[in-house]
Design a protein around this motif. Structure first.
Motif, PDB file in Angstrom:
ATOM      1  N   GLY A 107     -19.557   6.632   2.273  1.00  0.00           N
ATOM      2  CA  GLY A 107     -19.240   7.482   3.403  1.00  0.00           C
ATOM      3  C   GLY A 107     -20.130   8.709   3.447  1.00  0.00           C
ATOM      4  N   VAL A 108     -20.118   9.390   4.577  1.00  0.00           N
ATOM      5  CA  VAL A 108     -20.854  10.641   4.741  1.00  0.00           C
ATOM      6  C   VAL A 108     -19.837  11.782   4.788  1.00  0.00           C
ATOM      7  CG1 VAL A 108     -22.412  11.982   6.194  1.00  0.00           C
ATOM      8  CG2 VAL A 108     -22.758   9.520   5.943  1.00  0.00           C
ATOM      9  N   ILE A 109     -19.951  12.683   3.814  1.00  0.00           N
ATOM     10  CA  ILE A 109     -19.025  13.797   3.666  1.00  0.00           C
ATOM     11  C   ILE A 109     -19.716  15.084   4.095  1.00  0.00           C
ATOM     12  CG2 ILE A 109     -17.677  15.169   2.009  1.00  0.00           C
ATOM     13  CD1 ILE A 109     -16.580  12.374   2.394  1.00  0.00           C
ATOM     14  N   THR A 110     -19.060  15.893   4.919  1.00  0.00           N
ATOM     15  CA  THR A 110     -19.580  17.218   5.266  1.00  0.00           C
ATOM     16  C   THR A 110     -19.004  18.223   4.278  1.00  0.00           C
ATOM     17  OG1 THR A 110     -19.762  16.661   7.612  1.00  0.00           O
ATOM     18  CG2 THR A 110     -19.769  19.001   7.031  1.00  0.00           C
ATOM     19  N   ALA A 111     -19.883  18.771   3.455  1.00  0.00           N
ATOM     20  CA  ALA A 111     -19.463  19.700   2.400  1.00  0.00           C
ATOM     21  C   ALA A 111     -19.861  21.114   2.778  1.00  0.00           C
ATOM     22  CB  ALA A 111     -20.100  19.312   1.070  1.00  0.00           C
ATOM     23  N   ARG A 112     -18.914  22.049   2.569  1.00  0.00           N
ATOM     24  CA  ARG A 112     -19.142  23.459   2.882  1.00  0.00           C
ATOM     25  C   ARG A 112     -18.756  24.315   1.676  1.00  0.00           C
ATOM     26  NH1 ARG A 112     -16.536  21.229   7.463  1.00  0.00           N
ATOM     27  NH2 ARG A 112     -17.915  21.118   9.304  1.00  0.00           N
ATOM     28  N   PRO A 113     -19.129  25.603   1.699  1.00  0.00           N
ATOM     29  CA  PRO A 113     -18.778  26.474   0.569  1.00  0.00           C
ATOM     30  C   PRO A 113     -17.288  26.578   0.315  1.00  0.00           C
ATOM     31  CG  PRO A 113     -20.433  27.516   1.945  1.00  0.00           C
ATOM     32  CD  PRO A 113     -19.979  26.296   2.677  1.00  0.00           C
ATOM     33  N   ASP A 114     -16.494  26.400   1.356  1.00  0.00           N
ATOM     34  CA  ASP A 114     -15.042  26.448   1.221  1.00  0.00           C
ATOM     35  C   ASP A 114     -14.443  25.205   1.865  1.00  0.00           C
ATOM     36  OD1 ASP A 114     -14.902  29.183   0.094  1.00  0.00           O
ATOM     37  OD2 ASP A 114     -15.680  29.752   2.058  1.00  0.00           O
ATOM     38  N   GLY A 115     -13.225  24.879   1.474  1.00  0.00           N
ATOM     39  CA  GLY A 115     -12.554  23.761   2.105  1.00  0.00           C
ATOM     40  C   GLY A 115     -12.372  22.574   1.179  1.00  0.00           C
ATOM     41  N   GLU A 116     -12.111  21.418   1.784  1.00  0.00           N
ATOM     42  CA  GLU A 116     -11.711  20.230   1.041  1.00  0.00           C
ATOM     43  C   GLU A 116     -12.775  19.728   0.075  1.00  0.00           C
ATOM     44  OE1 GLU A 116     -10.303  15.605   1.994  1.00  0.00           O
ATOM     45  OE2 GLU A 116     -10.837  16.988   3.635  1.00  0.00           O
ATOM     46  N   HIS A 117     -14.050  19.930   0.419  1.00  0.00           N
ATOM     47  CA  HIS A 117     -15.127  19.348  -0.381  1.00  0.00           C
ATOM     48  C   HIS A 117     -15.982  20.412  -1.064  1.00  0.00           C
ATOM     49  CE1 HIS A 117     -13.984  15.517   1.314  1.00  0.00           C
ATOM     50  NE2 HIS A 117     -14.138  15.995   2.537  1.00  0.00           N
ATOM     51  N   THR A 118     -15.354  21.522  -1.401  1.00  0.00           N
ATOM     52  CA  THR A 118     -16.067  22.584  -2.117  1.00  0.00           C
ATOM     53  C   THR A 118     -16.622  22.073  -3.447  1.00  0.00           C
ATOM     54  OG1 THR A 118     -14.629  24.254  -1.133  1.00  0.00           O
ATOM     55  CG2 THR A 118     -15.836  24.893  -3.103  1.00  0.00           C
ATOM     56  N   ASP A 119     -15.876  21.199  -4.111  1.00  0.00           N
ATOM     57  CA  ASP A 119     -16.346  20.692  -5.403  1.00  0.00           C
ATOM     58  C   ASP A 119     -17.681  19.969  -5.264  1.00  0.00           C
ATOM     59  OD1 ASP A 119     -15.184  18.640  -3.928  1.00  0.00           O
ATOM     60  OD2 ASP A 119     -14.217  17.679  -5.657  1.00  0.00           O
ATOM     61  N   LEU A 120     -17.847  19.177  -4.207  1.00  0.00           N
ATOM     62  CA  LEU A 120     -19.101  18.470  -3.966  1.00  0.00           C
ATOM     63  C   LEU A 120     -20.222  19.449  -3.604  1.00  0.00           C
ATOM     64  CD1 LEU A 120     -20.616  15.782  -3.671  1.00  0.00           C
ATOM     65  CD2 LEU A 120     -19.794  15.666  -1.300  1.00  0.00           C
ATOM     66  N   PHE A 121     -19.880  20.454  -2.808  1.00  0.00           N
ATOM     67  CA  PHE A 121     -20.865  21.452  -2.400  1.00  0.00           C
ATOM     68  C   PHE A 121     -21.422  22.191  -3.618  1.00  0.00           C
ATOM     69  CE2 PHE A 121     -22.182  25.659  -0.994  1.00  0.00           C
ATOM     70  CZ  PHE A 121     -22.887  25.401   0.177  1.00  0.00           C
ATOM     71  N   GLU A 122     -20.554  22.572  -4.534  1.00  0.00           N
ATOM     72  CA  GLU A 122     -20.990  23.355  -5.697  1.00  0.00           C
ATOM     73  C   GLU A 122     -21.729  22.512  -6.727  1.00  0.00           C
ATOM     74  OE1 GLU A 122     -17.462  25.229  -7.168  1.00  0.00           O
ATOM     75  OE2 GLU A 122     -17.676  26.958  -5.823  1.00  0.00           O
ATOM     76  N   ALA A 123     -21.364  21.239  -6.840  1.00  0.00           N
ATOM     77  CA  ALA A 123     -21.973  20.392  -7.860  1.00  0.00           C
ATOM     78  C   ALA A 123     -23.262  19.719  -7.379  1.00  0.00           C
ATOM     79  CB  ALA A 123     -20.983  19.325  -8.326  1.00  0.00           C
ATOM     80  N   PHE A 124     -23.531  19.754  -6.085  1.00  0.00           N
ATOM     81  CA  PHE A 124     -24.689  19.033  -5.557  1.00  0.00           C
ATOM     82  C   PHE A 124     -26.028  19.592  -6.050  1.00  0.00           C
ATOM     83  CE2 PHE A 124     -27.628  17.610  -2.197  1.00  0.00           C
ATOM     84  CZ  PHE A 124     -27.366  16.246  -2.228  1.00  0.00           C
ATOM     85  N   PRO A 125     -26.230  20.923  -6.103  1.00  0.00           N
ATOM     86  CA  PRO A 125     -27.516  21.434  -6.608  1.00  0.00           C
ATOM     87  C   PRO A 125     -27.782  21.010  -8.047  1.00  0.00           C
ATOM     88  CG  PRO A 125     -26.349  23.147  -5.414  1.00  0.00           C
ATOM     89  CD  PRO A 125     -25.378  22.011  -5.586  1.00  0.00           C
ATOM     90  N   ASN A 126     -28.959  20.464  -8.278  1.00  0.00           N
ATOM     91  CA  ASN A 126     -29.426  19.957  -9.567  1.00  0.00           C
ATOM     92  C   ASN A 126     -28.805  18.613  -9.934  1.00  0.00           C
ATOM     93  OD1 ASN A 126     -31.404  20.620 -11.591  1.00  0.00           O
ATOM     94  ND2 ASN A 126     -29.746  20.736 -13.070  1.00  0.00           N
TER      95      ASN A 126
END
Length: 429
Positions: A107-126
């Motif tokens: 699936g395609v997830i929209t990740a933002r600094p806050d919200g449901e997918h914050t964990d993906l947003f923070e872990a994506f770099p590196n």
């Protein structure tokens, strides 16, 4: 699951995979620019060369523009990036507002600094594709002026240069003049230049051109002041791949005159390295010259600014490669980026060194690179993973937040379709 790409800025050998990769040729453009909001929506495989070509006519650029033209926006976020504005703008992922990520679950997830997918947003770099691939990113842009006035300030020691870096990061100026961009070039232990860029509307010196016969890195020691257009400043390092084009003869005056300008760029040099790896030209020449062995030492590392002199002293003694590139950086805010856990309140200096070193015959594979890793860890630093990596799994897990990564992977790739970070950057070499 992997990408099928025509170019790469990675410098680590990868396993020969026979299965086809994902065709991402349709994800290489700029979707839209909002000059009023100073944002851009960009596809993940869009190169910074194409991105800047679209934003600069609006008087805008990304907050950090990595120095090589074919680095992609998605690549700079999932694999990190840095440049001379990083002392005030941090790293490229810090200016991401939101991103669409194709995950291992399909699936395609929209990740933002806050919200449901914050964990993906923070872990994506590196994460280097171990969490998925960015298909769209919305990023901040900043206003720039048409020209960059440069001051090349010489320092007689690494201690003096480190103090200057720290002071400019703290105050944003040098000798009373604003500094918008800053990096350094260390030619020798007692010849280190800090290059200070100030964005300006009006030319104060003749405009230089380093896309032709003149070579930018040589000008640093030859001129105290210089002036470039904003476009040429952003790509000043790409024409000669910093100083590495010398390995192909591109800095020879006679050869340079007949070398087409369109082929004086980093991706062409990278292809030449690929040809050498395929046909073993340097290995054959080394045998003729009776060179015992040779190790590629191509790395970018970060150490706290006050440890930079100690690292350079060790580096000169053990590796002995010059010039090296110096680029101060400081994270923009307090957010924690678990896969590359720099301290938000510490100024670091990126030290970049790219070349080969002769080693005795029979030396262990990666001997010098492993020593670099150990020294960087000792000094409280980190190293980027775009090149060869030799950490053991325990040390790697401590350095790169794999406990967090595994937790996030469990949510977004439960079937394990994506290769793990350690497997991708260390094992598959």
């Amino acid at each position: 699951m992997r990408l099928a790409k025509s170019s790469s800025n990675l410098f680590r050998p990868r396993a020969d995979v026979q299965t086809p990769g994902l065709d991402v040729s349709g994800l290489a453009g700029v979707i839209s620019i909002d000059p009023a909001a100073r944002t851009a929506d960009v596809q993940g495989m869009c190169t910074y060369e194409d991105l800047v070509a679209t934003t600069l006519p609006h008087g805008l650029i990304p907050l950090v523009v990595p120095q090589l033209k074919t680095i992609t926006l998605g690549g700079a976020v999932t694999g990190l990036g840095i440049e001379s504005t990083s002392f005030r703008n941090g790293l490229p992922h810090e200016s991401v507002i939101e991103m669409d990520i194709l995950t291992g679950a399909g699936g395609v997830i929209t990740a933002r600094p806050d919200g449901e997918h914050t964990d993906l947003f923070e872990a994506f770099p590196n994460s280097y594709g171990s969490l998925g691939y960015a298909t769209r990113l919305r990023i901040e842009l900043e206003v720039v002026l048409p020209f960059v006035e440069l001051r090349h300030v010489r320092f007689a020691s690494a201690d003096a240069a480190a103090r200057a870096f720290a002071d400019i990061v703290e105050h944003g100026s040098y000798e009373g003049k604003r500094v918008d961009a800053m990096d350094g070039t260390a030619f020798s232990p007692d010849e280190i230049y800090v290059s200070l860029g100030s964005f300006t509307e009006t030319p104060s010196y003749p405009i230089s051109d380093y896309t032709g016969q003149h070579i930018y890195f040589r000008s640093i020691a030859e001129r105290t002041h210089d002036l470039l257009t904003m476009h040429d400043y952003l790509w000043r390092w790409d024409t000669d791949w910093f100083w590495c084009s010398a390995a192909f003869g591109a800095q020879n005056r006679l050869l340079r005159r007949i070398w087409p300008a369109r082929w004086r760029r980093s991706d062409v040099y990278h292809q030449l390295i690929g040809l050498d790896a395929r046909f073993g030209v340097i290995d054959r020449l080394d045998k003729l010259r009776r060179v015992g062995g040779r190790e590629r030492v191509i790395q970018d590392i970060e150490v706290p600014v006050d440890r930079m002199p100690e690292f350079l002293e060790w580096f000169d003694d053990r590796i002995g490669m010059r010039p090296v590139w110096l680029c101060p950086l400081r994270l923009r805010g307090d957010r924690v980026w678990p896969l590359y856990p720099l301290d938000a309140h510490t100024t670091y200096v990126n030290v970049g060194f790219w070349g080969t070193v002769e080693v005795p015959a029979g030396s262990p594979a990666g001997m010098l690179n492993a020593e670099v890793e150990a020294k960087v860890t000792e000094l409280g630093g980190h190293k980027s993973l775009y090149s060869q990596v030799f950490y053991n799994r325990v040390t790697f897990n401590e350095m790169y937040g794999t406990a967090t990564l595994d937790s996030v992977r469990g949510r977004y790739d439960p079937a394990g379709r994506l290769t793990g970070l350690y497997e991708k950057t260390v094992v598959q070499q």
